[in-house]
Every structure is written in C-alpha cells, then in structure tokens.
Write an enzyme that holds these catalytic residues in place. Structure first.
Site, PDB file in Angstrom:
ATOM      1  N   GLY A  14       0.831  -1.212   0.000  1.00  8.12           N
ATOM      2  CA  GLY A  14       0.000   0.000   0.000  1.00  8.12           C
ATOM      3  C   GLY A  14       0.858   1.251   0.000  1.00  8.12           C
ATOM      4  O   GLY A  14       1.860   1.306   0.709  1.00  8.12           O
ATOM      5  N   ARG A  75       1.371  -5.246  -5.830  1.00  7.17           N
ATOM      6  CA  ARG A  75       1.383  -6.453  -4.997  1.00  7.17           C
ATOM      7  C   ARG A  75       1.709  -7.591  -5.943  1.00  7.17           C
ATOM      8  O   ARG A  75       1.052  -7.760  -6.955  1.00  7.17           O
ATOM      9  CB  ARG A  75       0.032  -6.633  -4.303  1.00  7.17           C
ATOM     10  CG  ARG A  75      -0.208  -5.510  -3.296  1.00  7.17           C
ATOM     11  CD  ARG A  75      -1.315  -5.838  -2.316  1.00  7.17           C
ATOM     12  NE  ARG A  75      -1.216  -4.979  -1.142  1.00  7.17           N
ATOM     13  CZ  ARG A  75      -1.909  -3.844  -0.978  1.00  7.17           C
ATOM     14  NH1 ARG A  75      -2.762  -3.443  -1.893  1.00  7.17           N
ATOM     15  NH2 ARG A  75      -1.756  -3.126   0.114  1.00  7.17           N
ATOM     16  N   ASP A 106       4.517  -4.285   6.428  1.00  6.97           N
ATOM     17  CA  ASP A 106       4.839  -5.584   6.988  1.00  6.97           C
ATOM     18  C   ASP A 106       5.027  -6.678   5.915  1.00  6.97           C
ATOM     19  O   ASP A 106       6.008  -7.423   5.936  1.00  6.97           O
ATOM     20  CB  ASP A 106       3.631  -5.903   7.875  1.00  6.97           C
ATOM     21  CG  ASP A 106       3.770  -7.146   8.659  1.00  6.97           C
ATOM     22  OD1 ASP A 106       4.656  -7.172   9.505  1.00  6.97           O
ATOM     23  OD2 ASP A 106       2.993  -8.092   8.398  1.00  6.97           O
ATOM     24  N   THR A 128       3.781   3.095   5.714  1.00  2.30           N
ATOM     25  CA  THR A 128       2.365   2.700   5.727  1.00  2.30           C
ATOM     26  C   THR A 128       1.602   3.662   6.626  1.00  2.30           C
ATOM     27  O   THR A 128       2.107   4.048   7.684  1.00  2.30           O
ATOM     28  CB  THR A 128       2.162   1.252   6.228  1.00  2.30           C
ATOM     29  OG1 THR A 128       0.795   1.100   6.642  1.00  2.30           O
ATOM     30  CG2 THR A 128       3.042   0.864   7.385  1.00  2.30           C
ATOM     31  N   ASP A 130      -0.771   2.929   8.390  1.00  2.00           N
ATOM     32  CA  ASP A 130      -1.366   2.188   9.505  1.00  2.00           C
ATOM     33  C   ASP A 130      -0.556   2.248  10.810  1.00  2.00           C
ATOM     34  O   ASP A 130      -1.089   1.962  11.870  1.00  2.00           O
ATOM     35  CB  ASP A 130      -1.545   0.706   9.119  1.00  2.00           C
ATOM     36  CG  ASP A 130      -2.371   0.542   7.849  1.00  2.00           C
ATOM     37  OD1 ASP A 130      -3.170   1.441   7.548  1.00  2.00           O
ATOM     38  OD2 ASP A 130      -2.198  -0.479   7.151  1.00  2.00           O
ATOM     39  N   ASP A 132       1.604   0.147  11.942  1.00  5.60           N
ATOM     40  CA  ASP A 132       1.381  -1.178  12.529  1.00  5.60           C
ATOM     41  C   ASP A 132       2.643  -2.045  12.480  1.00  5.60           C
ATOM     42  O   ASP A 132       2.552  -3.267  12.525  1.00  5.60           O
ATOM     43  CB  ASP A 132       0.225  -1.887  11.799  1.00  5.60           C
ATOM     44  CG  ASP A 132       0.505  -2.082  10.303  1.00  5.60           C
ATOM     45  OD1 ASP A 132       1.479  -1.498   9.794  1.00  5.60           O
ATOM     46  OD2 ASP A 132      -0.246  -2.827   9.654  1.00  5.60           O
ATOM     47  N   ARG A 174      -6.136  -1.356   8.619  1.00  8.41           N
ATOM     48  CA  ARG A 174      -6.114  -2.831   8.551  1.00  8.41           C
ATOM     49  C   ARG A 174      -6.402  -3.420   9.935  1.00  8.41           C
ATOM     50  O   ARG A 174      -7.347  -3.010  10.566  1.00  8.41           O
ATOM     51  CB  ARG A 174      -4.799  -3.324   7.949  1.00  8.41           C
ATOM     52  CG  ARG A 174      -4.658  -2.838   6.498  1.00  8.41           C
ATOM     53  CD  ARG A 174      -3.876  -3.796   5.670  1.00  8.41           C
ATOM     54  NE  ARG A 174      -2.474  -3.741   5.986  1.00  8.41           N
ATOM     55  CZ  ARG A 174      -1.528  -4.268   5.228  1.00  8.41           C
ATOM     56  NH1 ARG A 174      -1.847  -4.909   4.122  1.00  8.41           N
ATOM     57  NH2 ARG A 174      -0.270  -4.197   5.566  1.00  8.41           N
TER      58      ARG A 174
HETATM   59  P1  ADP Z   1       2.393  -4.096   2.724  1.00  9.29           P
HETATM   60  O1  ADP Z   1       3.856  -4.075   2.472  1.00  9.29           O
HETATM   61  O2  ADP Z   1       1.754  -2.756   2.609  1.00  9.29           O
HETATM   62  O3  ADP Z   1       2.074  -4.822   4.015  1.00  9.29           O
HETATM   63  P2  ADP Z   1       1.437  -6.400   1.167  1.00  9.29           P
HETATM   64  O4  ADP Z   1       1.135  -7.213   2.373  1.00  9.29           O
HETATM   65  O5  ADP Z   1       0.414  -6.347   0.113  1.00  9.29           O
HETATM   66  O6  ADP Z   1       1.721  -4.884   1.520  1.00  9.29           O
HETATM   67  O7  ADP Z   1       2.815  -6.918   0.559  1.00  9.29           O
HETATM   68  C1  ADP Z   1       3.408  -6.334  -0.575  1.00  9.29           C
HETATM   69  C2  ADP Z   1       4.160  -7.364  -1.354  1.00  9.29           C
HETATM   70  O8  ADP Z   1       5.186  -7.951  -0.539  1.00  9.29           O
HETATM   71  C3  ADP Z   1       3.331  -8.568  -1.817  1.00  9.29           C
HETATM   72  O9  ADP Z   1       2.726  -8.405  -3.038  1.00  9.29           O
HETATM   73  C4  ADP Z   1       4.381  -9.663  -1.944  1.00  9.29           C
HETATM   74  O10 ADP Z   1       5.049  -9.591  -3.169  1.00  9.29           O
HETATM   75  C5  ADP Z   1       5.319  -9.346  -0.807  1.00  9.29           C
HETATM   76  N1  ADP Z   1       4.921 -10.145   0.353  1.00  9.29           N
HETATM   77  C6  ADP Z   1       3.872  -9.963   1.155  1.00  9.29           C
HETATM   78  N2  ADP Z   1       3.798 -10.903   2.125  1.00  9.29           N
HETATM   79  C7  ADP Z   1       4.853 -11.708   1.917  1.00  9.29           C
HETATM   80  C8  ADP Z   1       5.363 -12.895   2.573  1.00  9.29           C
HETATM   81  N3  ADP Z   1       4.757 -13.409   3.647  1.00  9.29           N
HETATM   82  N4  ADP Z   1       6.482 -13.456   2.069  1.00  9.29           N
HETATM   83  C9  ADP Z   1       7.097 -12.928   1.008  1.00  9.29           C
HETATM   84  N5  ADP Z   1       6.679 -11.836   0.340  1.00  9.29           N
HETATM   85  C10 ADP Z   1       5.577 -11.230   0.774  1.00  9.29           C
END
Ligand code: ADP
Length: 323
Positions: A14, A75, A106, A128, A130, A132, A174
């Site tokens: 995000g 993503r 995260d 982010t 958030d 968080d 979230r």
């Molecule tokens: P944010 O970073 O805002 O928390 P996301 O959770 O959508 O956003 O994660 C962004 C990108 O990071 C995902 O599209 C993926 O490529 C990678 N990612 C997310 N979770 C994992 C994970 N558990 N292991 C490896 N890569 C991850």
C-alpha cells in the site's frame, strides 16, 4: 561484509504519503557518497521483470511534496514463492544491484527478508499509514493520514451538530487501531472502536450516547477502525435503539493520498539516508525504524518478530476525554 556501491530502491504494498521523500533521501544520499542507484518500478513486480532504471540526483527533484510514489507500487503474487524470489535476485544482479532498499509495510518486509535469505542484502523502511510495524514507533505516512482524517471529521462534526446526528466515521488501519485511536483523540470523538478491544454495543455506544445526551451534547462522533468485526449496520442499530439519526461515512482512499506533512517528510528523509548509510558499509538484512524518537536499525527477522501492541494509555485517554 564488503562495501556496496550499487543499490536498488523500490516501494511496495500500500502506498503512503512521504514515500517520495524517502525515495529522494535514498537517491540523494547515495549520490552524496558517489554510489549508483537503480530505481525499481512497481515493487517486487518490477524487480522480477527488470523494470529498472538508473537514477540521478535530479530524478528526485520536486517530488518531496507529492503524495503517492513516483516509483509506483504493486502487490506481486509471483514474488511470494521462492522461485519468484530467486528470479528477482538474479534480475537484480543482472542490473548490478548489490543491495536493495524496500519502502513498504509488513508484507513488503517479509519479502525483503526472503531477498536476504537468497543472498541479496535488503533494508526495510516502514512506509504505511497504519503505523502497525511493531519494531518502529513510527511509519511514514501516519501523520499525514491522521491529519487528513482529522480535517474530514472536523467537517462532518459541523453538520452533525446542526442536525444533532450521530456520525460514524470509518478509518483505515487494517488490523491495527492506531490510526483510529489517534484520529479519535485529535477530533475529540465520543467513541473509538478498534480491533484490539472487543466491541460491546451497550458499553461502547449506548452508554456514551446517553451520557452525552444528559450533558447536552449536540453531536456524537464515533471513529470506527476498519479492522473491527461485527459492526454491520451500526448506524441503523443506533437509530433504532436511541432514536438519534445516524449516518456512516467511509473515508477510504482519501487517507492514502495528499501532500505529506513535515513530520512525514523529516522521518522519511532521516530513514532514507540511514538505510543507504547501512548499505554503504555492507550492512544488509535490517529494518530501519524509530525507537524513543530516534532513528535506529534492527535485524530484519528480529524486527518482524516484535509483537504488536496498541498503546493502552491512548485507549484510556480517549475514553477519559470523551465525557
Ligand atoms: P504491505 O507491504 O503494505 O504490508 P502487502 O502485504 O500487500 O503490503 O505486501 C506487498 C508485497 O510484498 C506482496 O505483493 C508480496 O510480493 C510481498 N509479500 C507480502 N507478504 C509476503 C510474505 N509473507 N512473504 C514474502 N513476500 C511477501
């Protein structure tokens, strides 16, 4: 570890206001130390598919005040699998990248940890709205989002007072109630509902409304965090039980945009510079964060394991001041 001369930078997950200030700090700090910087578009998607270009100090001119991210974000499903991570590392190496700065939340940090596991040093910068990420007191975008929501709630309060209505304002965050809690305190709302505290209709809604009515309150502002469960048709329920007209406003994506506040720009600048200084010395596998008001770094695995806790004193404060 050997020193690093060519770094990559990407934004992932995000978006958040202030990400541009962090990109600018990464690029300018690297240039200050005569390092090469490769911009990676659309997060891990761009890393996988080689959407990568060399950046100069001038490429980040006039971006500090803009919301969003000039590198764009995405993503990536493919990157969640080990084959995707390996492919990303080999693409990065093909472009001469020796270390990567990941600006995101995260999920993005879990991806950064996987990069480290495959031998590509990575540094996470928390970006982010958030707030968080447990290992950092602050995440880039939080202050701007609080201010955006605060402005919206102040406007809603005007009309709520005119009509003596109850207004429920749903804010992002979230699974975290941090944003809602801060917005609730900043706007003097009557109630704040967050996922960290189990929701009780009588205690959290009916009691504050009836007490407020007795004291002559002319409006009832309820801040609802998006992570709270079982609150469907809350406005209808309130109206049925109290007779007070109730409306819901979902602030939505407006909270993710806008020109970043000075607080976000300064933290983003500090964290961006700090991340490059780590990589310059050959140090990877870290998260840059804020602890007791100072920028610091922590091992990426340890940082991801820090348990998230909401600030209990803020919950108490919000309740205390809403009488
Ligand atoms: P944010 O970073 O805002 O928390 P996301 O959770 O959508 O956003 O994660 C962004 C990108 O990071 C995902 O599209 C993926 O490529 C990678 N990612 C997310 N979770 C994992 C994970 N558990 N292991 C490896 N890569 C991850």
């Amino acid at each position: 570890m050997p020193k690093i001369n060519t770094i990559g930078v990407l934004t992932s997950g995000g978006d958040a206001p202030g990400m541009n200030a962090a990109i600018r700090a990464v690029v300018r700090t690297a240039k200050y130390y005569d390092m090469r910087v490769m911009g990676i578009r659309k997060g891990y998607e761009g890393l996988l598919h080689g959407d990568i270009f060399e950046m100069s100090a001038r490429d980040v001119s006039d971006i500090m005040h803009r919301g969003g991210t000039v590198l764009q974000t995405a993503r990536s499903k493919e990157f969640k699998h080990i084959d995707g991570v390996r492919r990303a590392v080999s693409t990065a190496r093909y472009f001469g990248i020796e270390g990567i700065v990941v600006i995101g939340g995260d999920g993005s940090f879990r991806g950064a940890k996987d990069l480290c596991g495959e031998g590509m040093p990575a540094i996470g910068i928390p970006g982010t709205i958030d707030n968080d990420i447990a290992c950092s007191e602050y995440t880039i975008g939080f202050d701007t989002a609080i201010n955006t929501a605060k402005d919206a709630v102040d406007k809603i309060r005007d009309t709520a007072t005119s009509h003596e209505r109850c207004n429920i304002i749903k804010v992002m965050g979230r699974a975290s109630g941090n944003l809602a809690l801060n917005v609730g305190i900043a706007t003097g709302s009557e109630a704040v509902l967050i996922p960290e505290v189990e929701f009780d209709f009588d205690r959290d809604i009916l009691q504050p409304i009836s007490m407020g009515k007795k004291r002559g309150k002319k409006h009832f502002i309820i801040i609802l965090a998006e992570g709270v469960k079982n609150v469907d048709d809350l406005d209808k329920r309130i109206e049925a039980e109290t007779g007070i007209e109730s409306r819901t406003t979902i602030l939505g994506y407006v909270q993710r945009g806008g020109s970043p506040t000075a607080v976000d720009r300064v933290y983003a600048s500090q964290m961006g510079a700090y991340a490059v200084e780590l990589l310059k010395e050959g140090t990877g596998n870290r998260i840059v964060g804020v602890k007791q008001g100072r920028v610091y770094d922590i091992d990426i695995v340890e940082g991801l394991d820090v348990p998230y806790v909401v600030q209990e004193d803020l919950i108490t404060l919000a309740k205390m001041l809403s009488i």
